[in-house]
Structures are given as C-alpha cells and as structure tokens.
Scaffold this motif. Structure first.
Motif, PDB file in Angstrom:
ATOM      1  N   SER A 154       0.734   7.524   5.266  1.00 48.25           N
ATOM      2  CA  SER A 154       1.035   6.309   6.048  1.00 48.25           C
ATOM      3  C   SER A 154       0.248   6.285   7.348  1.00 48.25           C
ATOM      4  CB  SER A 154       2.532   6.231   6.338  1.00 48.25           C
ATOM      5  OG  SER A 154       3.274   6.041   5.149  1.00 48.25           O
ATOM      6  N   VAL A 204      -3.244   5.183   6.663  1.00 44.94           N
ATOM      7  CA  VAL A 204      -3.303   3.756   6.351  1.00 44.94           C
ATOM      8  C   VAL A 204      -3.299   2.927   7.630  1.00 44.94           C
ATOM      9  CG1 VAL A 204      -1.996   1.823   5.365  1.00 44.94           C
ATOM     10  CG2 VAL A 204      -2.323   3.921   4.037  1.00 44.94           C
ATOM     11  N   LEU A 212      -6.380   2.047  -0.758  1.00 42.24           N
ATOM     12  CA  LEU A 212      -6.749   1.010   0.202  1.00 42.24           C
ATOM     13  C   LEU A 212      -8.234   1.093   0.551  1.00 42.24           C
ATOM     14  CD1 LEU A 212      -5.889  -1.289   2.102  1.00 42.24           C
ATOM     15  CD2 LEU A 212      -5.373   0.456   3.829  1.00 42.24           C
ATOM     16  N   MET A 236      -3.341  -8.569   8.727  1.00 39.11           N
ATOM     17  CA  MET A 236      -2.204  -7.789   8.245  1.00 39.11           C
ATOM     18  C   MET A 236      -0.895  -8.496   8.556  1.00 39.11           C
ATOM     19  SD  MET A 236      -4.673  -5.684   9.811  1.00 39.11           S
ATOM     20  CE  MET A 236      -6.105  -5.165   8.861  1.00 39.11           C
ATOM     21  N   ASP A 296       7.591  -1.615   7.231  1.00 35.50           N
ATOM     22  CA  ASP A 296       6.912  -1.478   8.519  1.00 35.50           C
ATOM     23  C   ASP A 296       7.896  -1.688   9.666  1.00 35.50           C
ATOM     24  OD1 ASP A 296       4.481  -1.313   6.984  1.00 35.50           O
ATOM     25  OD2 ASP A 296       4.604  -3.486   6.772  1.00 35.50           O
ATOM     26  N   LEU A 339      -6.220   0.419   9.024  1.00 39.29           N
ATOM     27  CA  LEU A 339      -6.008  -1.009   9.265  1.00 39.29           C
ATOM     28  C   LEU A 339      -6.311  -1.396  10.708  1.00 39.29           C
ATOM     29  CD1 LEU A 339      -2.734  -1.545   7.200  1.00 39.29           C
ATOM     30  CD2 LEU A 339      -5.061  -2.235   6.572  1.00 39.29           C
ATOM     31  N   VAL A 372       0.826  -1.209   0.000  1.00 39.06           N
ATOM     32  CA  VAL A 372       0.000   0.000   0.000  1.00 39.06           C
ATOM     33  C   VAL A 372       0.863   1.263   0.000  1.00 39.06           C
ATOM     34  CG1 VAL A 372      -1.774   1.284   1.247  1.00 39.06           C
ATOM     35  CG2 VAL A 372      -1.877  -1.215   1.172  1.00 39.06           C
ATOM     36  N   TYR A 385       2.917  -0.930   4.638  1.00 32.72           N
ATOM     37  CA  TYR A 385       1.817   0.020   4.757  1.00 32.72           C
ATOM     38  C   TYR A 385       2.319   1.455   4.754  1.00 32.72           C
ATOM     39  CZ  TYR A 385       0.169  -4.472   6.257  1.00 32.72           C
ATOM     40  OH  TYR A 385      -0.072  -5.818   6.303  1.00 32.72           O
ATOM     41  N   HIS A 425      -3.546  -8.524   4.103  1.00 33.83           N
ATOM     42  CA  HIS A 425      -2.687  -7.442   3.620  1.00 33.83           C
ATOM     43  C   HIS A 425      -1.234  -7.900   3.747  1.00 33.83           C
ATOM     44  CE1 HIS A 425      -6.484  -5.760   5.094  1.00 33.83           C
ATOM     45  NE2 HIS A 425      -6.320  -4.789   4.200  1.00 33.83           N
TER      46      HIS A 425
END
Length: 257
Positions: free
Chosen positions: A66, A69, A32, A85, A91, A73, A25, A59, A55
């Motif tokens: 970010s 996102v 998303l 996720m 990340d 999530l 993403v 991310y 996912h």
C-alpha cells in the motif's frame, strides 16, 4: 429533475480525450505499475492527443505494498495532473484509523494489517490476546504507524475527490443511488453503496464506472461498468478504456509465484 438516461452502447467520451478508468488496486503496486506502463505504451503508439487516467479508489489494504502504491500515485499526479485519483472506502478507513484506532473498524478487520506492514509496522489485531493487552497492543501499533506514515501520504488521501464526470461517463468508487441527480449524491453512497445500485436496471444520467464490489471479469451493463476484479488476490487489474464512441476493457495480469 433527473435527466433522461443513456445506454452504454450510445455513450461517448469527450472529443479528443482518451479515458482510462482503473479499478481497485489494494496494495498491488506491481499490477498498477504494469498497467501504467501498458497505458503509456498505447498513448505513444496511437499518438493520443489528450488523455485522463482515472483511478477509482481503494489503493490500500489487503495487498502487499500500500505504501508503494501511494508513493506511485503521488508521483504520477505531481508529474501530470491528468493522472486523477478518487477516494475509496478503504482509503478513508486508513485515515480514520490514524485519527482514532478502532479494533472493530474497517482498517483492522479488512486488510489494514497488511497496510501497516508495508510501512514497516506490525499491528496486533488482538486475536488470542486477552482484552487489556489487546487494547495496549493496538495503541502501540497505532502510534508506530502514525510515526511511519509520511505527512504527504495523509495529505494525498485527504485530497481525494469522490467523483468526476467526463463525457457521458460518471466515475466513482462504489456507485450511486438511483433516482438522485449525480450532483446531489451522498458521499457515503459514492464509496459504499452496493445492492440498491447494482439491482437497478434502468438507464442513468451517465454511465457509472465503478469498483468496490469484486467480480471475476469486468461487468459491462447497460447503465454501469464495474472494473474491480479483486486485483490483490486474483492478480488481475482491470480498466475501462473510452475513446470517443469506442469502449474496451484492458486487463493486466501477473500470476502469483
């Protein structure tokens, strides 16, 4: 002992469960949210009894939102645990920077500046600044980002597993090391591997569904599927959909203004 391999054409998802696996993403909340909207519409239209949305990591970084996102999530997982996720290298790079700011680390060199901006923080990467001032600017930006990132975001990133298996499919961020059983894969390979995995043409225990390495279109091979279509830059987020023996690619596009 590694199990005999399976071909993509023969692979099946678990009975009665539709799977959606969404690629990298990288801060594109707009894509998303649009993808989730499309998935929810399909689930309602087709009266899907059970489902999982997986996912595949990354991310944060590079794209514009970010923070948004991660908020999205966290809310999705709290609303329904079937929203799953996995961890990506970016990340973990974000967590690494929060713990120890490194001007040569993944975060600063590959899109973390944009991640910080999404939290309202400007971090100077040292470009055009002589050494002493660059280090001071880095420390200042790091402290500001630490103050700006909610603990819930840190907890979320720390909670992410590195893989999940469902039916004949194995989901992870980057891929696996061929010849090693899935349950014995190294975490660094799961989030970083490229050539050794991509160049392997033999069948694997499961069909590996991954992102990490951008491709113009979803890459469907006999032993793996790559759904990283460089969403942050291309404006196209891609997912693999598996429903029993049926497999298809779902794309969500938003053109840059």
């Amino acid at each position: 002992m590694v199990e005999p391999g399976i071909h993509f054409l023969d692979a099946r998802g678990p009975d009665g469960v539709r799977l959606y696996a969404i690629g990298d993403v990288h801060g594109r909340l707009d894509l998303l949210a649009a993808m989730h909207g499309q998935i929810e519409a399909e689930i309602a239209r087709d009266l899907v009894a059970d489902w999982r949305i997986i996912h595949l990591g990354d991310y944060v970084d590079r794209g514009p939102d970010s923070k948004g996102v991660i908020d999205f999530l966290i809310e999705a997982r709290e609303r329904d645990q079937r929203n799953m996720m996995l961890a990506g290298n970016h990340d973990l790079g974000f967590l690494d920077f929060l713990e120890t700011p490194d001007p040569e680390g993944l975060f600063i060199r590959f899109g973390g500046i944009q991640t910080a901006q999404s939290y309202g923080v400007t971090i100077n990467n040292g470009s055009g600044i002589w050494f002493g001032k660059a280090e001071s600017a880095m420390r200042k930006g790091h402290q500001a980002l630490l103050a700006a990132v909610p603990q819930s975001h840190i907890d979320f990133l720390r909670s992410l597993p590195f893989s999940v298996t469902s039916g004949d499919f194995f989901f992870c961020h980057a891929g696996i090391r061929p010849g090693i059983a899935l349950e014995k894969q190294n975490i660094q390979d799961l989030i970083w591997i490229r050539d050794v995995f991509h160049d392997h043409t033999g069948l694997l225990q499961k069909i590996v569904v991954h992102g990490h390495t951008p491709v113009p279109e979803a890459e469907v091979m006999a032993n793996r599927v790559n759904v990283d279509t460089l969403a942050w830059q291309s404006g196209k987020l891609t997912a693999l959909v598996v429903d029993g023996a049926d497999k298809r690619i779902l794309e969500m596009s938003i053109k840059e203004p």
